[in-house]
Design an enzyme around this catalytic site. Structure first.
Site, PDB file in Angstrom:
ATOM      1  N   HIS A  74       0.894  -1.311  -0.095  1.00 25.15           N
ATOM      2  CA  HIS A  74       0.065  -0.059   0.120  1.00 25.15           C
ATOM      3  C   HIS A  74       0.858   1.191   0.061  1.00 25.15           C
ATOM      4  CE1 HIS A  74      -3.990  -2.144   1.807  1.00 25.15           C
ATOM      5  NE2 HIS A  74      -3.417  -2.534   0.622  1.00 25.15           N
ATOM      6  N   TYR A 203      -8.721   4.822   8.511  1.00 27.41           N
ATOM      7  CA  TYR A 203      -8.659   5.269  10.030  1.00 27.41           C
ATOM      8  C   TYR A 203      -9.889   6.425  10.319  1.00 27.41           C
ATOM      9  CZ  TYR A 203      -4.393   2.992  10.801  1.00 27.41           C
ATOM     10  OH  TYR A 203      -3.358   2.101  10.965  1.00 27.41           O
ATOM     11  N   PRO A 295      -3.032  -0.150  19.182  1.00 34.24           N
ATOM     12  CA  PRO A 295      -2.540  -0.720  18.111  1.00 34.24           C
ATOM     13  C   PRO A 295      -2.934   0.362  16.932  1.00 34.24           C
ATOM     14  CG  PRO A 295      -4.607  -1.840  18.812  1.00 34.24           C
ATOM     15  CD  PRO A 295      -3.877  -0.836  20.015  1.00 34.24           C
ATOM     16  N   LYS A 299       2.078  -0.810  15.214  1.00 34.66           N
ATOM     17  CA  LYS A 299       3.509  -0.925  15.482  1.00 34.66           C
ATOM     18  C   LYS A 299       3.971  -2.154  16.231  1.00 34.66           C
ATOM     19  CE  LYS A 299       4.806   3.002  13.714  1.00 34.66           C
ATOM     20  NZ  LYS A 299       4.961   2.547  12.014  1.00 34.66           N
ATOM     21  N   TYR A 387       4.529   6.301  10.075  1.00 34.20           N
ATOM     22  CA  TYR A 387       3.643   5.190   9.808  1.00 34.20           C
ATOM     23  C   TYR A 387       4.429   4.072   8.869  1.00 34.20           C
ATOM     24  CZ  TYR A 387      -0.587   2.842   8.915  1.00 34.20           C
ATOM     25  OH  TYR A 387      -1.541   1.599   9.001  1.00 34.20           O
TER      26      TYR A 387
HETATM   27  P1  FAD Z   1       3.704 -12.689  21.115  1.00 37.00           P
HETATM   28  O1  FAD Z   1       3.182 -12.598  19.593  1.00 37.00           O
HETATM   29  O2  FAD Z   1       2.665 -12.519  22.252  1.00 37.00           O
HETATM   30  O3  FAD Z   1       4.527 -13.898  21.250  1.00 37.00           O
HETATM   31  C1  FAD Z   1       4.924 -14.457  22.509  1.00 37.00           C
HETATM   32  C2  FAD Z   1       4.707 -15.948  22.589  1.00 37.00           C
HETATM   33  O4  FAD Z   1       5.318 -16.413  23.829  1.00 37.00           O
HETATM   34  C3  FAD Z   1       3.384 -16.360  22.473  1.00 37.00           C
HETATM   35  O5  FAD Z   1       3.454 -17.368  21.274  1.00 37.00           O
HETATM   36  C4  FAD Z   1       3.130 -16.933  23.797  1.00 37.00           C
HETATM   37  O6  FAD Z   1       1.975 -18.232  23.638  1.00 37.00           O
HETATM   38  C5  FAD Z   1       4.623 -17.408  24.363  1.00 37.00           C
HETATM   39  N1  FAD Z   1       4.935 -17.637  25.623  1.00 37.00           N
HETATM   40  C6  FAD Z   1       4.042 -16.848  26.792  1.00 37.00           C
HETATM   41  N2  FAD Z   1       4.287 -17.209  27.720  1.00 37.00           N
HETATM   42  C7  FAD Z   1       5.207 -18.351  27.774  1.00 37.00           C
HETATM   43  C8  FAD Z   1       6.146 -19.154  28.473  1.00 37.00           C
HETATM   44  N3  FAD Z   1       5.928 -19.162  29.955  1.00 37.00           N
HETATM   45  N4  FAD Z   1       6.650 -20.181  28.020  1.00 37.00           N
HETATM   46  C9  FAD Z   1       6.707 -20.397  26.559  1.00 37.00           C
HETATM   47  N5  FAD Z   1       6.046 -19.547  25.906  1.00 37.00           N
HETATM   48  C10 FAD Z   1       5.061 -18.440  26.143  1.00 37.00           C
HETATM   49  N6  FAD Z   1      -0.619  -5.232  16.892  1.00 37.00           N
HETATM   50  C11 FAD Z   1      -0.857  -4.490  15.763  1.00 37.00           C
HETATM   51  O7  FAD Z   1       0.053  -3.864  15.163  1.00 37.00           O
HETATM   52  N7  FAD Z   1      -2.136  -4.428  15.227  1.00 37.00           N
HETATM   53  C12 FAD Z   1      -3.128  -5.322  15.676  1.00 37.00           C
HETATM   54  O8  FAD Z   1      -4.152  -5.322  15.244  1.00 37.00           O
HETATM   55  C13 FAD Z   1      -2.812  -6.136  16.655  1.00 37.00           C
HETATM   56  N8  FAD Z   1      -3.848  -6.971  17.331  1.00 37.00           N
HETATM   57  C14 FAD Z   1      -3.698  -7.679  18.514  1.00 37.00           C
HETATM   58  C15 FAD Z   1      -4.539  -8.338  19.042  1.00 37.00           C
HETATM   59  C16 FAD Z   1      -4.280  -9.223  20.186  1.00 37.00           C
HETATM   60  C17 FAD Z   1      -5.437  -9.892  20.712  1.00 37.00           C
HETATM   61  C18 FAD Z   1      -2.902  -8.956  20.880  1.00 37.00           C
HETATM   62  C19 FAD Z   1      -2.605  -9.875  22.108  1.00 37.00           C
HETATM   63  C20 FAD Z   1      -1.946  -8.327  20.237  1.00 37.00           C
HETATM   64  C21 FAD Z   1      -2.187  -7.547  19.000  1.00 37.00           C
HETATM   65  N9  FAD Z   1      -1.130  -6.815  18.552  1.00 37.00           N
HETATM   66  C22 FAD Z   1      -1.507  -5.931  17.397  1.00 37.00           C
HETATM   67  C23 FAD Z   1       0.227  -6.611  18.924  1.00 37.00           C
HETATM   68  C24 FAD Z   1       0.911  -7.465  18.058  1.00 37.00           C
HETATM   69  O9  FAD Z   1       0.241  -8.735  17.620  1.00 37.00           O
HETATM   70  C25 FAD Z   1       2.353  -7.758  19.131  1.00 37.00           C
HETATM   71  O10 FAD Z   1       2.762  -6.781  19.326  1.00 37.00           O
HETATM   72  C26 FAD Z   1       3.220  -9.124  18.751  1.00 37.00           C
HETATM   73  O11 FAD Z   1       2.469 -10.172  18.670  1.00 37.00           O
HETATM   74  C27 FAD Z   1       4.511  -9.010  19.424  1.00 37.00           C
HETATM   75  O12 FAD Z   1       5.102 -10.220  19.265  1.00 37.00           O
HETATM   76  P2  FAD Z   1       5.961 -10.839  20.440  1.00 37.00           P
HETATM   77  O13 FAD Z   1       6.557 -12.103  19.656  1.00 37.00           O
HETATM   78  O14 FAD Z   1       6.685  -9.724  21.092  1.00 37.00           O
HETATM   79  O15 FAD Z   1       4.857 -11.500  21.380  1.00 37.00           O
HETATM   80  C1  PHB Z   2      -4.887  -4.773  11.130  1.00 39.75           C
HETATM   81  O1  PHB Z   2      -4.987  -4.955   9.585  1.00 39.75           O
HETATM   82  O2  PHB Z   2      -5.267  -5.777  11.741  1.00 39.75           O
HETATM   83  C2  PHB Z   2      -4.531  -3.201  11.530  1.00 39.75           C
HETATM   84  C3  PHB Z   2      -4.327  -2.641  10.519  1.00 39.75           C
HETATM   85  C4  PHB Z   2      -3.836  -0.977  11.209  1.00 39.75           C
HETATM   86  C5  PHB Z   2      -3.599  -1.188  12.393  1.00 39.75           C
HETATM   87  C6  PHB Z   2      -3.912  -2.015  13.327  1.00 39.75           C
HETATM   88  C7  PHB Z   2      -4.376  -3.196  12.845  1.00 39.75           C
HETATM   89  O3  PHB Z   2      -3.346   0.107  13.106  1.00 39.75           O
END
Ligand code: FAD
Ligand code: PHB
Length: 413
Positions: A74, A203, A295, A299, A387
């Site tokens: 995009h 948005y 969100p 980021k 962004y």
């Molecule tokens: P995570 O993806 O949370 O990965 C951590 C992993 O560690 C998980 O798989 C978990 O199962 C595992 N874990 C936890 N505890 C333990 C343990 N004790 N032992 C072993 N493994 C463990 N960001 C956006 O930019 N846009 C969005 O729309 C958006 N929607 C989201 C919706 C939800 C419900 C959530 C929770 C987050 C969302 N985020 C979004 C944020 C984004 O998904 C996260 O910032 C991203 O997943 C971060 O990655 P990570 O690897 O740090 O953490």
């Molecule tokens: C998404 O597509 O899930 C999405 C896009 C933009 C955002 C957050 C989530 O700011």
């Protein structure tokens, strides 16, 4: 069973898997532990927008092939106020940079495949993970798998276990400074089988609250509606969702909201959260284990990717160049970028949401800010460059002109 590795990684989300992959490319071995099953993490719908730098990191690490084929590139986004839409031309404003829409669970699938193809070790469905001896040269991870106890002795531990993991809370009290803000709303996230109303993300700031129109493919739309932070899903039957989206989008002849089967609904509360420093002894925190963003700026996943870029750089310095300064530098380097994304996510959240008790003056402030931003070259460029994502070396000392030149030179790769 006792094992040994150079870097033990807790968590196989984007941070943990990408760290394992980047380390492998530099000849550093790791073992990753994940408490959920492979199928679960490969189907967990979360983020969807990849910054240019994240795309480049995945590409350069050799895991970008499917993303290049299936991701949607995009070059613009829209901000809508009270139904009036304003387009930000990301390409023009950033010297050719773009975002790519590609679901987080697809990134996870690509990384798991790459790890397993390369003979990498990931233990899924582990239990009772704990970390020990963090301030020694031989930190340990203990866990159970199928009821059996295991211990991994490591040189370093990557705490990549998300916001509810065990790594951050294993750091002794008094070491971490915690910065936190909760917002008085959440997002109801919806995945639906229907054509997105626009090819680009919209948005919306509307008197009824925020809404976001995103997508996963030309047939699947990803939608968000501002709601109560503890909203009950039962309050949102499908009819109410479509009605509310239509009102907040302000549908006119140029745009049509197509209703379709709703595949998934979920509520995410919104908060800003950072711990400093992002390391203790031989434990590195990365991704959501160290910080959370609302969100709005898309980021979360991108910060996880930039954190592990810096972590891999530090560990490579240590193992391959015997650079003892590389390890302590990690936290400051990562935090310099984290805080800029935190600030951007906070400011876009403030601009685009209705705050419950703020009164009429707050809406006028928002309208004035948008009016300013949309009519100022500097304002537009500031939103656009944040962004699409600041370059990984943005915080390094050099004049803004040289930085812009470097961004333009690197654009469109
Ligand atoms: P995570 O993806 O949370 O990965 C951590 C992993 O560690 C998980 O798989 C978990 O199962 C595992 N874990 C936890 N505890 C333990 C343990 N004790 N032992 C072993 N493994 C463990 N960001 C956006 O930019 N846009 C969005 O729309 C958006 N929607 C989201 C919706 C939800 C419900 C959530 C929770 C987050 C969302 N985020 C979004 C944020 C984004 O998904 C996260 O910032 C991203 O997943 C971060 O990655 P990570 O690897 O740090 O953490
Ligand atoms: C998404 O597509 O899930 C999405 C896009 C933009 C955002 C957050 C989530 O700011």
């Amino acid at each position: 069973m006792n094992m040994r590795t150079q870097v033990g990684i807790v968590g196989a989300g984007p941070a943990g898997l990408l760290l394992a992959h980047l380390l492998d490319r530099c000849g550093i071995e790791s073992i990753a532990l994940e408490d959920r099953g492979r199928e679960h993490i490969e189907n967990r719908v979360r983020a969807g927008v990849l910054e240019q730098g994240t795309v480049d990191t995945l590409d350069e690490a050799g895991v970008g092939e499917r993303m290049r084929r299936q991701g949607l590139v995009h070059h613009g986004i829209e901000l809508s106020f009270n139904g009036r839409r304003h387009r930000l031309n990301l390409r023009e404003l950033t010297g050719g940079r773009a975002i790519t829409v590609y679901g987080q669970q697809e990134v996870i699938k690509d990384l798991i495949n790459a790890r397993l193809d390369a003979g990498g070790q990931i233990f899924f469905e582990v239990e009772e993970t704990s970390v020990h001896d963090l301030d020694t040269d031989a930190p340990k991870i203990r866990f159970r798998k199928n009821g059996e106890a295991h211990e991994i002795t490591c040189d370093f531990i990557g705490g990549c276990d998300g916001s509810h993991g065990i790594c951050r809370s294993s750091i002794p009290a008094g070491v971490l400074n915690v910065f936190e803000r909760a917002y008085p709303f959440g997002w109801l996230g919806i995945l639906a089988q229907s054509k997105p109303p626009s090819e680009e993300l919209i948005y919306c700031n509307h008197p009824r609250g925020f809404a976001l129109f995103s997508m996963r493919s030309p047939e699947i739309t990803r939608l968000y509606i501002q709601c109560e932070p503890d909203e009950e899903i039962a309050n949102w039957p499908d009819d109410r969702i479509w009605q509310e989206l239509e009102l907040r989008l302000g549908v006119d002849e140029s745009i049509r909201l197509e209703e379709g089967t709703i595949l998934q609904k979920g509520v995410t509360p919104m908060r800003s959260f950072v711990v400093e420093p992002m390391q203790f002894g031989r434990l590195f925190l990365a991704g959501d284990a160290a910080h959370i963003v609302p969100p709005t700026g898309a980021k979360g996943l991108n910060l996880a990717a930039s954190d592990v870029h810096y972590a891999a750089e530090a560990l490579t310095g240590f193992f391959k160049r015997q650079d003892n300064d590389a390890i302590p530098a990690y936290s400051d380097k990562a935090l310099a970028r984290v805080w800029k994304s935190e600030r951007f996510s906070w400011s876009l959240t403030m601009l685009m949401h209705r705050f419950p008790d703020d009164g009429a003056i707050a809406a006028r402030f928002q309208e004035a800010e948008l009016d300013y931003l949309m009519h100022s070259e500097a304002g537009l460029r500031s939103i656009a460059e944040n962004y699409v994502g600041l370059p990984l070396d943005f915080a390094e000392d050099r004049p803004a002109g040289a930085r812009l030149h470097a961004m333009q030179a690197g654009a469109g790769r």
